[in-house]
Motif scaffolding. Structure first.
Motif, PDB file in Angstrom:
ATOM      1  N   GLN A 250      49.608  41.633  33.909  1.00  0.00           N
ATOM      2  CA  GLN A 250      49.624  42.623  34.990  1.00  0.00           C
ATOM      3  C   GLN A 250      50.494  42.150  36.149  1.00  0.00           C
ATOM      4  OE1 GLN A 250      45.380  42.878  35.559  1.00  0.00           O
ATOM      5  NE2 GLN A 250      45.196  44.760  34.347  1.00  0.00           N
ATOM      6  N   GLN A 253      54.138  42.583  35.150  1.00  0.00           N
ATOM      7  CA  GLN A 253      54.518  43.995  35.195  1.00  0.00           C
ATOM      8  C   GLN A 253      54.718  44.460  36.629  1.00  0.00           C
ATOM      9  OE1 GLN A 253      51.206  45.507  32.978  1.00  0.00           O
ATOM     10  NE2 GLN A 253      52.266  45.414  31.010  1.00  0.00           N
ATOM     11  N   SER A 254      53.895  43.979  37.534  1.00  0.00           N
ATOM     12  CA  SER A 254      54.028  44.363  38.943  1.00  0.00           C
ATOM     13  C   SER A 254      55.249  43.707  39.582  1.00  0.00           C
ATOM     14  CB  SER A 254      52.766  43.986  39.722  1.00  0.00           C
ATOM     15  OG  SER A 254      52.662  42.580  39.860  1.00  0.00           O
TER      16      SER A 254
END
Length: 260
Positions: A250, A253-254
């Motif tokens: 995550q 991805q950010s």
């Protein structure tokens, strides 16, 4: 509302701490040795240097709470040890009622030089007479990403150190947790706080390659140095204390919009 001074407020963690404080309407200030620093509106900037012991009295004069994030692994005896000693001496004990310090999981279980310095700083804070809270966390996702992007690449092959594991945590979650203690009573040494998962570095590299769509081959090698030896020992992990929610994938991805 408390007046909070952040040391190391221009660093990876410090900036997130400042953002969190401002979002909660705390009177927020930063002590920095850098000139022409850009900080969010509402944050007061004090020029000073912990290592050189300059500008501390003015910065600390009205501080109710200090969040001490300043650190430099490349110059830790000066910045961390001498800097903290100067900070403690300059604190206005008639005003400041809480010193919050960020440390690292496993510092008391390793002879790694930077970890020994962090233990020394913890001891100084415990013995200074100012009510304190010390939080030890695992490595930030950002650090692991920096380690991966600095690995040697030879003919399309990433050479990575074998045997290393991380339980990395998101820096925003650490900042939010630190700021919670501004309104709480000093808690002493807190339980370790780690990320949501323990991963081998090869798993983390493969996730990085997938997310960023990079076509490299991974080759694991036994690369011995003090830092790799420490990370392969497992002292940097606290698998029973998985507090973080944001996973490594995550985080990657950010990071896409800011890195590409």
């Amino acid at each position: 509302m408390e007046n909070v001074l952040v040391t190391g407020g221009t660093g990876t963690l410090g900036r997130e701490v400042v953002n969190r404080l401002l979002s909660l309407s705390y009177e927020t200030s930063v002590l920095t040795s850098k000139q022409n620093v850009l900080m969010p509106g509402g944050c007061r900037i004090f020029e000073g240097d912990l290592e050189k012991n300059t500008g501390l009295d003015i910065a600390l004069k009205n501080a109710d709470v200090i969040i001490h994030c300043a650190s430099n692994p490349q110059n830790s005896l000066k910045v961390d040890v001498e800097g903290t000693r100067n900070l403690i001496k300059a604190i206005n004990r008639n005003k400041t009622h809480h010193l919050i310090y960020i440390s690292i999981v496993g510092v008391d279980k390793s002879d790694y030089p930077y970890y020994k310095v962090k233990v020394t700083v913890e001891k100084m804070i415990k013995e200074c007479g100012i009510p304190f809270t010390i939080l030890r966390t695992t490595q930030f996702h950002n650090l692991v990403l920096n380690i991966i992007t600095s690995l040697q690449i030879v003919n399309g092959v990433i050479i990575a150190p074998a045997g290393i594991k991380f339980q990395s945590i998101d820096v925003k979650e650490v900042a939010a947790y630190l700021v919670e203690f501004v309104k709480e009573k000093p808690a002493g040494l807190l339980p370790d706080r780690g990320g949501p998962e323990v991963l081998r570095i090869e798993e983390m590299i493969n996730d990085y390659l997938d997310v960023f769509r990079l076509n490299y081959t991974l080759q694991m090698q036994k690369i011995k140095n003090e830092r790799n030896d420490m990370f392969s020992s497992g002292v940097n992990l606290c698998p029973s204390n998985k507090y973080g929610k944001i996973t490594w994938t995550q985080f990657l991805q950010s990071s896409l919009p800011s890195l590409h």
